[in-house]
Design a protein around this motif. Structure first.
Motif, PDB file in Angstrom:
ATOM      1  N   GLY A  48       3.589   7.611   1.078  1.00 17.23           N
ATOM      2  CA  GLY A  48       2.798   6.616   0.364  1.00 17.23           C
ATOM      3  C   GLY A  48       1.563   6.197   1.135  1.00 17.23           C
ATOM      4  N   ARG A  75      -9.413   0.887   2.628  1.00 20.36           N
ATOM      5  CA  ARG A  75      -9.329   2.212   2.024  1.00 20.36           C
ATOM      6  C   ARG A  75     -10.686   2.905   2.121  1.00 20.36           C
ATOM      7  NH1 ARG A  75      -8.088   4.055  -2.425  1.00 20.36           N
ATOM      8  NH2 ARG A  75      -6.828   5.628  -1.423  1.00 20.36           N
ATOM      9  N   GLU A 122       0.815  -1.204   0.000  1.00 16.75           N
ATOM     10  CA  GLU A 122       0.000   0.000   0.000  1.00 16.75           C
ATOM     11  C   GLU A 122       0.857   1.266   0.000  1.00 16.75           C
ATOM     12  OE1 GLU A 122       0.401  -1.629   4.161  1.00 16.75           O
ATOM     13  OE2 GLU A 122      -0.251  -2.397   2.231  1.00 16.75           O
ATOM     14  N   ASP A 139       2.270   1.651  -3.562  1.00 14.82           N
ATOM     15  CA  ASP A 139       1.216   2.127  -4.466  1.00 14.82           C
ATOM     16  C   ASP A 139       0.970   3.618  -4.271  1.00 14.82           C
ATOM     17  OD1 ASP A 139       0.840  -0.336  -5.590  1.00 14.82           O
ATOM     18  OD2 ASP A 139      -0.822  -0.894  -4.288  1.00 14.82           O
ATOM     19  N   GLY A 140       0.884   4.043  -3.012  1.00 13.02           N
ATOM     20  CA  GLY A 140       0.626   5.445  -2.741  1.00 13.02           C
ATOM     21  C   GLY A 140       1.769   6.344  -3.168  1.00 13.02           C
ATOM     22  N   VAL A 190      -1.089   9.012   0.926  1.00 13.40           N
ATOM     23  CA  VAL A 190      -1.759   9.023  -0.381  1.00 13.40           C
ATOM     24  C   VAL A 190      -2.686   7.824  -0.501  1.00 13.40           C
ATOM     25  CG1 VAL A 190      -1.421   8.893  -2.884  1.00 13.40           C
ATOM     26  CG2 VAL A 190       0.078  10.337  -1.504  1.00 13.40           C
ATOM     27  N   TYR A 191      -2.203   6.665  -0.086  1.00 12.24           N
ATOM     28  CA  TYR A 191      -3.041   5.462  -0.142  1.00 12.24           C
ATOM     29  C   TYR A 191      -4.271   5.613   0.753  1.00 12.24           C
ATOM     30  CZ  TYR A 191      -4.263   0.544  -0.439  1.00 12.24           C
ATOM     31  OH  TYR A 191      -4.930  -0.623  -0.667  1.00 12.24           O
ATOM     32  N   VAL A 231      -2.789   4.220  -7.045  1.00 12.24           N
ATOM     33  CA  VAL A 231      -3.699   3.731  -6.015  1.00 12.24           C
ATOM     34  C   VAL A 231      -4.968   3.231  -6.675  1.00 12.24           C
ATOM     35  CG1 VAL A 231      -5.002   4.336  -3.960  1.00 12.24           C
ATOM     36  CG2 VAL A 231      -2.756   5.354  -4.347  1.00 12.24           C
TER      37      VAL A 231
END
Length: 271
Positions: free
Chosen positions: A175, A116, A97, A100-101, A178-179, A106
Motif C-alpha cells: 500500500g 505524495r 495512506e 488507500d494504496g 502504491v501510495y 489513491v
C-alpha cells in the motif's frame, strides 16, 4: 528433509507472502481495515506465544540457567529498537495512506501527512520503505534459518510466527509503494524482490552455522527479544491506537490474540 532445505523452503514461503497485497485491490477500505486488524491481533498472539512458549525455554535448555539467556533476549529487544530507528521502518498496518494504496484508491492532493509525488513519479518515502523492507526480510530469513538449525519443530514455530506477522506487514508495504507513486504491478514486483532478501539472510546463517559453534543457540533468545519488541512496540500500540473501540473490536482483538497463542501452543502437544 534436511534442516537447510526446510529452512530455505520456509523462507521462500514467507517471501511469497509479499504477493498478498494484490488481493487487497478488490477490497474496500473499510473491509481491508477490518481484515488487517484481525491479522495483526493474530500475529501478536503468535509472536508472544512463539517467544515465551518455545524460543525462551529452548534457549535456557541450550545455554543453561544463568543470566545469559535473559541478557540475549534483552539484546534482541535493544537491537531491534536501534534497527528500527536507523532504518526508519514504518509498520503500516492501519495507516490511512497504506490502506488507500492497498485498495487502489489513491487520491492525489490528499496526503494524510505524507508528501505524495506528482503523478507518474515515486516519492522518497516509498524508496525508504522498500530499503527497510529488504533489511527486514534479510533478518527474518536469518532468524528462521537459525531456528531450523536448532530443530525442525523450532523452525516451524518460528516460520509461523514470522509469516503471520508478515501478512499485514506486506499488505502495508504494498500500500505504501502504491501510495508513493508506483503502479500496482510494479509495486507488487518490487515488494516480492524485497521479500527474497530473506533467502540471503537464511543462506548466510546456513553457511556460517557449521563453522560458528553455538550460533543458532545464541540467535534463539535474540529472536525471542525481536518477537517481544515487535509485538509490544509496534503491533499492540497500533491496535490500541486504531482499533480499541467499540467493545466488539476489543473482543475481536482478544479472541484473535488468544487464537494466535493457541496455534503456538499446539506444537507442545507433540514436542
Amino acid at each position: 528433509m534436511s534442516p537447510s532445505v526446510a529452512a530455505l523452503l520456509s523462507v521462500l514461503g514467507i517471501s511469497l507472502v509479499s504477493l498478498a497485497g494484490v488481493f487487497t485491490l478488490s477490497l474496500g477500505r473499510a473491509r481491508l481495515e477490518r481484515v488487517i486488524f484481525l491479522l495483526v491481533s493474530f500475529a501478536v498472539g503468535a509472536m508472544l506465544g512463539g517467544a515465551l512458549l518455545h524460543l525462551i525455554p529452548e534457549s535456557y535448555d541450550a545455554l543453561g540457567e544463568g543470566p545469559q539467556t535473559g541478557l540475549l533476549v534483552l539484546a534482541g529487544v535493544v537491537a531491534f529498537f536501534v534497527l528500527e530507528k536507523f532504518l526508519h521502518w514504518r509498520h503500516q498496518h492501519g495507516a490511512p495512506e497504506a490502506l488507500d494504496g492497498a485498495t487502489g484508491h489513491v487520491h492525489h492532493g490528499h496526503s494524510h501527512g505524507l508528501d505524495r509525488p506528482p503523478q507518474g513519479e515515486a516519492a522518497p518515502f516509498a524508496l525508504v520503505n522498500l530499503v527497510g523492507s529488504v533489511a527486514h526480510n534479510v533478518i527474518d530469513g536469518a532468524i528462521v534459518a537459525a531456528a531450523y538449525l536448532v530443530s525442525i519443530q523450532t523452525g516451524v514455530v518460528t516460520t509461523l510466527a514470522v509469516m503471520l506477522h508478515e501478512i499485514p506487514q506486506e499488505i502495508g508495504n504494498f500500500g505504501v509503494l502504491v501510495y508513493g507513486g508506483y503502479p500496482p504491478r510494479k509495486a507488487l514486483l518490487y515488494n516480492f524482490v524485497a521479500g527474497l532478501g530473506g533467502l540471503v539472510g537464511a543462506g548466510l546463517v546456513l553457511a556460517l552455522g557449521g563453522s560458528v559453534e553455538g550460533l543458532a543457540d545464541w540467535l534463539l533468545p535474540i529472536t525471542a527479544g525481536a518477537f517481544l519488541y515487535i509485538a509490544g512496540s509496534d503491533l499492540i500500540p497500533e491496535l490500541n491506537r486504531r482499533h480499541s473501540y467499540p467493545a466488539t473490536k476489543a473482543v475481536g482483538q482478544l479472541v484473535m490474540m488468544l487464537l494466535g497463542i493457541a496455534v503456538m501452543a499446539l506444537p507442545l502437544l507433540w514436542g
